[in-house]
Each structure stands twice: as structure tokens, then as C-alpha cells.
Design a protein around this motif. Sequence first.
Motif, PDB file in Angstrom:
ATOM      1  N   LEU A 144       4.367  -0.921   3.467  1.00  8.32           N
ATOM      2  CA  LEU A 144       3.867   0.326   3.074  1.00  8.32           C
ATOM      3  C   LEU A 144       4.920   1.374   2.705  1.00  8.32           C
ATOM      4  CD1 LEU A 144       2.461   1.102   6.967  1.00  8.32           C
ATOM      5  CD2 LEU A 144       1.219   0.317   4.812  1.00  8.32           C
ATOM      6  N   SER A 145       4.490   2.044   1.775  1.00 15.51           N
ATOM      7  CA  SER A 145       5.305   3.180   0.899  1.00 15.51           C
ATOM      8  C   SER A 145       4.728   4.345   1.432  1.00 15.51           C
ATOM      9  CB  SER A 145       5.596   2.938  -0.377  1.00 15.51           C
ATOM     10  OG  SER A 145       6.151   1.632  -0.793  1.00 15.51           O
ATOM     11  N   LEU A 146       5.342   5.502   2.065  1.00 18.37           N
ATOM     12  CA  LEU A 146       4.720   6.627   2.578  1.00 18.37           C
ATOM     13  C   LEU A 146       5.254   7.831   1.927  1.00 18.37           C
ATOM     14  CD1 LEU A 146       4.689   5.417   6.141  1.00 18.37           C
ATOM     15  CD2 LEU A 146       2.675   4.925   4.876  1.00 18.37           C
ATOM     16  N   LEU A 147       4.412   8.753   1.647  1.00 16.85           N
ATOM     17  CA  LEU A 147       4.845  10.342   1.076  1.00 16.85           C
ATOM     18  C   LEU A 147       4.019  11.299   1.773  1.00 16.85           C
ATOM     19  CD1 LEU A 147       6.313  12.036  -0.674  1.00 16.85           C
ATOM     20  CD2 LEU A 147       4.577  11.727  -2.588  1.00 16.85           C
ATOM     21  N   PHE A 148       4.799  12.181   2.673  1.00 17.90           N
ATOM     22  CA  PHE A 148       4.164  13.054   3.154  1.00 17.90           C
ATOM     23  C   PHE A 148       4.139  14.549   2.275  1.00 17.90           C
ATOM     24  CE2 PHE A 148       5.648  10.373   6.419  1.00 17.90           C
ATOM     25  CZ  PHE A 148       4.435  10.227   7.318  1.00 17.90           C
ATOM     26  N   THR A 149       3.006  14.999   2.111  1.00 19.07           N
ATOM     27  CA  THR A 149       2.809  16.212   1.171  1.00 19.07           C
ATOM     28  C   THR A 149       2.178  17.411   1.838  1.00 19.07           C
ATOM     29  OG1 THR A 149       0.666  15.238   0.192  1.00 19.07           O
ATOM     30  CG2 THR A 149       2.599  14.583  -0.697  1.00 19.07           C
ATOM     31  N   PRO A 150       2.817  17.901   2.911  1.00 19.65           N
ATOM     32  CA  PRO A 150       2.046  18.906   3.481  1.00 19.65           C
ATOM     33  C   PRO A 150       1.938  19.943   2.866  1.00 19.65           C
ATOM     34  CG  PRO A 150       4.458  18.630   4.345  1.00 19.65           C
ATOM     35  CD  PRO A 150       3.966  17.652   3.473  1.00 19.65           C
ATOM     36  N   LEU A 179       0.931  -1.301   0.126  1.00 21.53           N
ATOM     37  CA  LEU A 179      -0.008  -0.016   0.059  1.00 21.53           C
ATOM     38  C   LEU A 179       0.815   1.282   0.011  1.00 21.53           C
ATOM     39  CD1 LEU A 179      -2.877   0.785   0.340  1.00 21.53           C
ATOM     40  CD2 LEU A 179      -2.942   1.055   2.755  1.00 21.53           C
ATOM     41  N   THR A 180       0.610   2.033  -0.681  1.00 28.93           N
ATOM     42  CA  THR A 180       1.235   3.380  -0.895  1.00 28.93           C
ATOM     43  C   THR A 180       0.265   4.405  -0.446  1.00 28.93           C
ATOM     44  OG1 THR A 180       2.517   2.995  -2.896  1.00 28.93           O
ATOM     45  CG2 THR A 180       2.090   5.114  -2.594  1.00 28.93           C
ATOM     46  N   ILE A 181       0.627   5.359   0.633  1.00 32.90           N
ATOM     47  CA  ILE A 181      -0.111   6.306   1.141  1.00 32.90           C
ATOM     48  C   ILE A 181       0.553   7.577   0.823  1.00 32.90           C
ATOM     49  CG2 ILE A 181      -1.400   7.064   3.325  1.00 32.90           C
ATOM     50  CD1 ILE A 181      -1.053   4.282   4.428  1.00 32.90           C
ATOM     51  N   LEU A 182      -0.303   8.649   0.588  1.00 27.89           N
ATOM     52  CA  LEU A 182       0.057  10.076   0.398  1.00 27.89           C
ATOM     53  C   LEU A 182      -0.621  10.654   1.700  1.00 27.89           C
ATOM     54  CD1 LEU A 182       0.698   9.035  -2.391  1.00 27.89           C
ATOM     55  CD2 LEU A 182      -0.244  11.437  -3.000  1.00 27.89           C
ATOM     56  N   TYR A 183       0.101  11.050   2.656  1.00 31.81           N
ATOM     57  CA  TYR A 183      -0.647  11.735   3.920  1.00 31.81           C
ATOM     58  C   TYR A 183      -0.193  13.210   3.791  1.00 31.81           C
ATOM     59  CZ  TYR A 183      -1.089  12.918   8.572  1.00 31.81           C
ATOM     60  OH  TYR A 183      -1.711  13.586   9.904  1.00 31.81           O
ATOM     61  N   SER A 191      -3.968   0.436  -4.860  1.00 27.53           N
ATOM     62  CA  SER A 191      -2.835   0.361  -4.106  1.00 27.53           C
ATOM     63  C   SER A 191      -2.203   1.510  -3.855  1.00 27.53           C
ATOM     64  CB  SER A 191      -1.852  -0.574  -5.174  1.00 27.53           C
ATOM     65  OG  SER A 191      -1.490   0.396  -6.232  1.00 27.53           O
ATOM     66  N   VAL A 192      -2.863   2.605  -4.191  1.00 21.38           N
ATOM     67  CA  VAL A 192      -2.404   4.043  -3.566  1.00 21.38           C
ATOM     68  C   VAL A 192      -3.590   4.769  -3.152  1.00 21.38           C
ATOM     69  CG1 VAL A 192      -1.496   6.189  -4.416  1.00 21.38           C
ATOM     70  CG2 VAL A 192      -0.813   4.242  -5.468  1.00 21.38           C
ATOM     71  N   ILE A 193      -3.525   5.465  -1.972  1.00 17.71           N
ATOM     72  CA  ILE A 193      -4.472   6.033  -1.374  1.00 17.71           C
ATOM     73  C   ILE A 193      -4.030   7.300  -0.681  1.00 17.71           C
ATOM     74  CG2 ILE A 193      -6.006   4.255  -0.881  1.00 17.71           C
ATOM     75  CD1 ILE A 193      -4.833   4.287   2.127  1.00 17.71           C
ATOM     76  N   SER A 194      -4.870   8.215  -0.620  1.00 12.85           N
ATOM     77  CA  SER A 194      -4.576   9.648   0.183  1.00 12.85           C
ATOM     78  C   SER A 194      -5.345   9.761   1.673  1.00 12.85           C
ATOM     79  CB  SER A 194      -5.243  10.646  -0.816  1.00 12.85           C
ATOM     80  OG  SER A 194      -5.131  11.828  -0.060  1.00 12.85           O
ATOM     81  N   VAL A 195      -4.518  10.089   2.516  1.00 14.49           N
ATOM     82  CA  VAL A 195      -5.069  10.254   4.053  1.00 14.49           C
ATOM     83  C   VAL A 195      -4.996  11.522   4.470  1.00 14.49           C
ATOM     84  CG1 VAL A 195      -5.069   9.216   6.102  1.00 14.49           C
ATOM     85  CG2 VAL A 195      -4.610   7.763   4.343  1.00 14.49           C
ATOM     86  N   ASP A 196      -6.157  12.016   5.097  1.00 14.25           N
ATOM     87  CA  ASP A 196      -5.975  13.469   5.732  1.00 14.25           C
ATOM     88  C   ASP A 196      -5.614  13.148   7.210  1.00 14.25           C
ATOM     89  OD1 ASP A 196      -8.334  13.111   6.918  1.00 14.25           O
ATOM     90  OD2 ASP A 196      -9.381  14.251   5.521  1.00 14.25           O
ATOM     91  N   GLY A 197      -5.591  14.260   8.147  1.00 13.28           N
ATOM     92  CA  GLY A 197      -5.620  14.314   9.309  1.00 13.28           C
ATOM     93  C   GLY A 197      -6.461  13.690  10.294  1.00 13.28           C
ATOM     94  N   GLU A 198      -7.794  13.341   9.816  1.00 10.64           N
ATOM     95  CA  GLU A 198      -8.747  12.798  10.578  1.00 10.64           C
ATOM     96  C   GLU A 198      -8.762  11.259  10.211  1.00 10.64           C
ATOM     97  OE1 GLU A 198     -10.749  14.258  12.621  1.00 10.64           O
ATOM     98  OE2 GLU A 198      -9.757  16.048  12.507  1.00 10.64           O
ATOM     99  N   GLY A 199      -8.101  10.878   9.197  1.00  8.58           N
ATOM    100  CA  GLY A 199      -7.809   9.596   8.855  1.00  8.58           C
ATOM    101  C   GLY A 199      -8.930   9.209   7.536  1.00  8.58           C
TER     102      GLY A 199
END
Length: 291
Positions: free
Chosen positions: A55-61, A3-7, A209-217
Amino acid sequence: MDLTILYRGPLASCDYDCPYCPFAKRRDSRDQLAADRAALERFTAWAAGQRGDSLSLLFTPWGEGLVRSWYRRALVELSRLPHTRRVAIQTNLSCRTDWLDTADLDTLALWCTFHPGQTPYDRFLAKCRDLAARGVRHSVGIVGLPEHLEMARRLREDLPSPVYLWVNAAEGHSYTDAEADGWTALDPLFPYSRRPHRSAGLPCRTGESVISVDGEGTVRRCHFVRSELGNLYDGSYRRALRPRACPLAVCDCHIGYVHLETLPLYDVFAGGVLERIPAAPPSVPGVPRDR
């Protein structure tokens, strides 16, 4: 599950005031910063518990994360998890770099952007050279505004040769073929950024296989499609993961169109999709002029 997550949490403050950015010099209140910290710590704890996943994680603040201690700490902690394949963050590189000494540099990577007029050139270049000396995987880039071209040429000349210099097409700016050729000479992959990609009805890895997540989940397929797939923390998003076509007419941001299955960018950036590092030095032949 791979899973790849853009947080992207609630952080929106930045120490720069770039004229092309709506969040320049915005200040978050103490309460807003506390909320961002709590949200990030919750996400980090969730990720630590997902030992059955890769997990593959990218932070995009929206703001600059690495000037905040909780982002530096989260990247270190996440980099050391056995089930983290990659953890990366977009940054203006204004932070110090000694915190990287405690990270797993086989896992952590940085996506660095130079903003002329916001920081002295020599200071930014010294940071890049420091990353190279530390063995930190990183790419370096710039927004392709006409007034940035000479600085970009200087940067390409001064950066260590293995470091990929990317160029983002400036939002709302049209390029003549001659102008585009000037940027392509620096970044052979610039043609992919030059114009938005037609995406409506085309297969995309986001939502599968790729999702976006915000601060509320809240989970969405990507940052640019607002429909919700569920929540990260109650696991409801998992039932919604499946192959799906893009519902938007076009995709014009690298963190979106890189996941389009109709583009070859997963091959181009194999092993470095999140940090925007090509698998091999890119070349101009074969890259389409128009998309």
C-alpha cells in the motif's frame, strides 16, 4: 497487489483562512469531528489488515489533518506496517512535530504548503528546518499568485538545498510567458502546473493501480471522477480495477495528472510520487511550455 490510495474523509475544517480556499476557517461540529475520527480509524484498521497487498497512502483532507490527534496517530501506525510502502499527507505544517519521533521515517513523508499571510514566515521556515533535522522526507510548496512571488524566492533561498520547492498554478489565473518563466526559475516543473492537461480518452493509472476513497469507503478512480467503483470494506471495488481512459476533458490538479500515463511524471517523481519529491533535482530543459 500494489495499490495507491488517496484518502479524503469528511474533515473540512482548517485553522487558516486563505482567500483562495473554500474551506478556510470552516469549523466542523463535535459530531462531524467524531465522524471523521471514526472513518479514519476504520480506514487505518482496514489498511492494517491488507497484508497481502503493498500500500501507498496519501491523505488529502479538505481541512488541516495534522492538528487532529487521530491523523497524527494514523500516520504513525500506518508508517510502521510492513506492507506500507509510503504514507503521506498534505499539510500546512501548523502542527507540532514531536509526534514524528515515533514514526517510521523510511515510510512517512509530508507534502507541506506555505500560505503567506496565514503564518509568520520565520515560524514556517523553522518547521521546515526542523523536519530536515529530523530526517523527515518532505516537499514544500506555494500557490503561484503574483503577490507570493517574492516570498517564494525568499523561501527557495532559505530552505535546505535538497528540499524541492514546488509551485501550484493559481486556480483561474492565467500566466504570461514572462510570468511563467519567473515561477519556472523557482520550480522547473511549474510548466506542468501552468495549464490543464488534455486527458479525455488518454490512459491513466487511476482506476487500475490508483484509487480514491472517502470516509464511507466509497471507491472512485480519483477525486475528480464521481462514478463509483465499489466499496473498500466489502471488497467490491477489486472487481472494477482495470486499465481505463480518463473520461474528463482536462485534468488540472497535480494529484490527478501525475497519474496520466502520457506524462513522464512517474519517472520524474520515482520513489516520491505521493509526497511530490522528484527523484533528482528537476531542470528546465525538456519540460514543455504548453500542455
